[in-house]
Design a protein around this motif. Structure first.
Motif, PDB file in Angstrom:
ATOM      1  N   GLY A   1       2.495  -0.222   2.934  1.00 59.15           N
ATOM      2  CA  GLY A   1       1.714   0.906   3.444  1.00 59.15           C
ATOM      3  C   GLY A   1       2.598   2.055   3.898  1.00 59.15           C
ATOM      4  N   ARG A   2       3.693   1.728   4.591  1.00 64.21           N
ATOM      5  CA  ARG A   2       4.633   2.771   5.035  1.00 64.21           C
ATOM      6  C   ARG A   2       5.260   3.481   3.844  1.00 64.21           C
ATOM      7  NH1 ARG A   2       5.831  -1.078   9.301  1.00 64.21           N
ATOM      8  NH2 ARG A   2       7.432  -2.038   8.022  1.00 64.21           N
ATOM      9  N   ASN A   3       5.614   2.705   2.825  1.00 57.49           N
ATOM     10  CA  ASN A   3       6.231   3.300   1.634  1.00 57.49           C
ATOM     11  C   ASN A   3       5.251   4.195   0.883  1.00 57.49           C
ATOM     12  OD1 ASN A   3       8.641   2.055   2.198  1.00 57.49           O
ATOM     13  ND2 ASN A   3       8.370   0.408   0.732  1.00 57.49           N
TER      14      ASN A   3
ATOM     15  N   THR B   1      -2.662  14.361   0.132  1.00 58.04           N
ATOM     16  CA  THR B   1      -3.488  13.819   1.207  1.00 58.04           C
ATOM     17  C   THR B   1      -3.934  12.428   0.764  1.00 58.04           C
ATOM     18  OG1 THR B   1      -5.524  14.680   0.248  1.00 58.04           O
ATOM     19  CG2 THR B   1      -4.359  16.120   1.826  1.00 58.04           C
ATOM     20  N   GLN B   2      -4.466  11.663   1.686  1.00 59.49           N
ATOM     21  CA  GLN B   2      -5.009  10.359   1.303  1.00 59.49           C
ATOM     22  C   GLN B   2      -6.136  10.535   0.299  1.00 59.49           C
ATOM     23  OE1 GLN B   2      -6.028   8.595   5.113  1.00 59.49           O
ATOM     24  NE2 GLN B   2      -4.175   7.344   5.067  1.00 59.49           N
ATOM     25  N   GLU B   3      -6.939  11.558   0.495  1.00 55.98           N
ATOM     26  CA  GLU B   3      -8.054  11.800  -0.413  1.00 55.98           C
ATOM     27  C   GLU B   3      -7.553  12.129  -1.828  1.00 55.98           C
ATOM     28  OE1 GLU B   3     -12.273  14.191  -0.516  1.00 55.98           O
ATOM     29  OE2 GLU B   3     -10.710  14.887   0.840  1.00 55.98           O
ATOM     30  N   LYS B   4      -6.552  12.989  -1.914  1.00 55.10           N
ATOM     31  CA  LYS B   4      -6.018  13.371  -3.225  1.00 55.10           C
ATOM     32  C   LYS B   4      -5.392  12.171  -3.933  1.00 55.10           C
ATOM     33  CE  LYS B   4      -2.921  16.616  -5.518  1.00 55.10           C
ATOM     34  NZ  LYS B   4      -1.973  17.728  -5.353  1.00 55.10           N
ATOM     35  N   LEU B   5      -4.636  11.363  -3.185  1.00 52.72           N
ATOM     36  CA  LEU B   5      -4.019  10.191  -3.795  1.00 52.72           C
ATOM     37  C   LEU B   5      -5.074   9.177  -4.223  1.00 52.72           C
ATOM     38  CD1 LEU B   5      -1.629   8.509  -4.691  1.00 52.72           C
ATOM     39  CD2 LEU B   5      -1.401   7.687  -2.329  1.00 52.72           C
ATOM     40  N   SER B   6      -6.077   8.973  -3.411  1.00 53.69           N
ATOM     41  CA  SER B   6      -7.112   8.007  -3.782  1.00 53.69           C
ATOM     42  C   SER B   6      -7.825   8.439  -5.062  1.00 53.69           C
ATOM     43  CB  SER B   6      -8.114   7.799  -2.639  1.00 53.69           C
ATOM     44  OG  SER B   6      -8.883   8.945  -2.409  1.00 53.69           O
TER      45      SER B   6
ATOM     46  N   TYR C   1     -10.290   2.558   1.349  1.00 57.55           N
ATOM     47  CA  TYR C   1      -9.365   1.463   1.045  1.00 57.55           C
ATOM     48  C   TYR C   1      -7.920   1.931   1.231  1.00 57.55           C
ATOM     49  CZ  TYR C   1      -7.275  -2.448  -1.538  1.00 57.55           C
ATOM     50  OH  TYR C   1      -6.530  -3.536  -1.913  1.00 57.55           O
ATOM     51  N   LEU C   2      -7.619   3.139   0.770  1.00 53.91           N
ATOM     52  CA  LEU C   2      -6.269   3.686   0.957  1.00 53.91           C
ATOM     53  C   LEU C   2      -5.963   3.847   2.439  1.00 53.91           C
ATOM     54  CD1 LEU C   2      -3.637   4.734  -0.211  1.00 53.91           C
ATOM     55  CD2 LEU C   2      -4.693   6.994  -0.372  1.00 53.91           C
ATOM     56  N   GLN C   3      -6.941   4.278   3.217  1.00 49.71           N
ATOM     57  CA  GLN C   3      -6.744   4.374   4.665  1.00 49.71           C
ATOM     58  C   GLN C   3      -6.369   3.020   5.246  1.00 49.71           C
ATOM     59  OE1 GLN C   3     -10.507   6.095   5.987  1.00 49.71           O
ATOM     60  NE2 GLN C   3      -9.410   7.937   6.618  1.00 49.71           N
ATOM     61  N   ARG C   4      -7.051   1.983   4.806  1.00 51.89           N
ATOM     62  CA  ARG C   4      -6.754   0.632   5.297  1.00 51.89           C
ATOM     63  C   ARG C   4      -5.357   0.186   4.868  1.00 51.89           C
ATOM     64  NH1 ARG C   4     -10.858  -2.982   3.017  1.00 51.89           N
ATOM     65  NH2 ARG C   4      -9.658  -4.579   4.081  1.00 51.89           N
TER      66      ARG C   4
ATOM     67  N   ILE D   1      -1.909  -6.536  -7.760  1.00 52.65           N
ATOM     68  CA  ILE D   1      -0.803  -5.850  -8.414  1.00 52.65           C
ATOM     69  C   ILE D   1      -1.312  -4.647  -9.214  1.00 52.65           C
ATOM     70  CG2 ILE D   1      -0.738  -7.296 -10.490  1.00 52.65           C
ATOM     71  CD1 ILE D   1       2.314  -5.909  -8.604  1.00 52.65           C
ATOM     72  N   ASP D   2      -2.524  -4.743  -9.743  1.00 50.56           N
ATOM     73  CA  ASP D   2      -3.102  -3.616 -10.483  1.00 50.56           C
ATOM     74  C   ASP D   2      -3.268  -2.398  -9.577  1.00 50.56           C
ATOM     75  OD1 ASP D   2      -3.226  -5.305 -12.649  1.00 50.56           O
ATOM     76  OD2 ASP D   2      -5.394  -5.567 -12.580  1.00 50.56           O
ATOM     77  N   THR D   3      -3.676  -2.623  -8.347  1.00 47.85           N
ATOM     78  CA  THR D   3      -3.846  -1.519  -7.398  1.00 47.85           C
ATOM     79  C   THR D   3      -2.505  -0.897  -7.055  1.00 47.85           C
ATOM     80  OG1 THR D   3      -5.796  -2.624  -6.490  1.00 47.85           O
ATOM     81  CG2 THR D   3      -4.807  -0.871  -5.159  1.00 47.85           C
ATOM     82  N   ILE D   4      -1.500  -1.726  -6.855  1.00 46.86           N
ATOM     83  CA  ILE D   4      -0.153  -1.211  -6.596  1.00 46.86           C
ATOM     84  C   ILE D   4       0.298  -0.369  -7.781  1.00 46.86           C
ATOM     85  CG2 ILE D   4       2.269  -1.832  -6.218  1.00 46.86           C
ATOM     86  CD1 ILE D   4       1.200  -4.357  -4.748  1.00 46.86           C
TER      87      ILE D   4
END
Length: 73
Positions: free
Chosen positions: A13-15, A26-31, A40-43, A54-57
């Protein structure tokens, strides 16, 4: 074992947050770019991150133009 899993998730998460900030996302743009739910990205970047597939990563790494291993360092 559970403590180790939490440590890995927190580091991931930090990375993600670090790379996201580096590229000015932003989190929204990345999501949106990674085609994952914003909440989910916030979590993932939060204090109690969920286990990730692994697919999500891979989706997040692709959206950030980095390798999955760079997210896991």
């Amino acid at each position: 074992m559970r403590i180790m899993n939490i440590e890995i998730r927190l580091q991931l998460g930090r990375n993600i947050r670090k790379w996201r900030a580096k590229y000015g996302y932003t989190q929204e743009k990345l999501s949106e770019a990674a085609d994952i739910d914003y909440k989910y990205l916030q979590r993932i970047e939060g204090k109690n991150p969920p286990a990730m597939k692994i697919d999500t990563i891979g989706k997040i790494a692709k959206a950030l133009n980095v390798t999955p291993s760079e997210l896991l360092e």
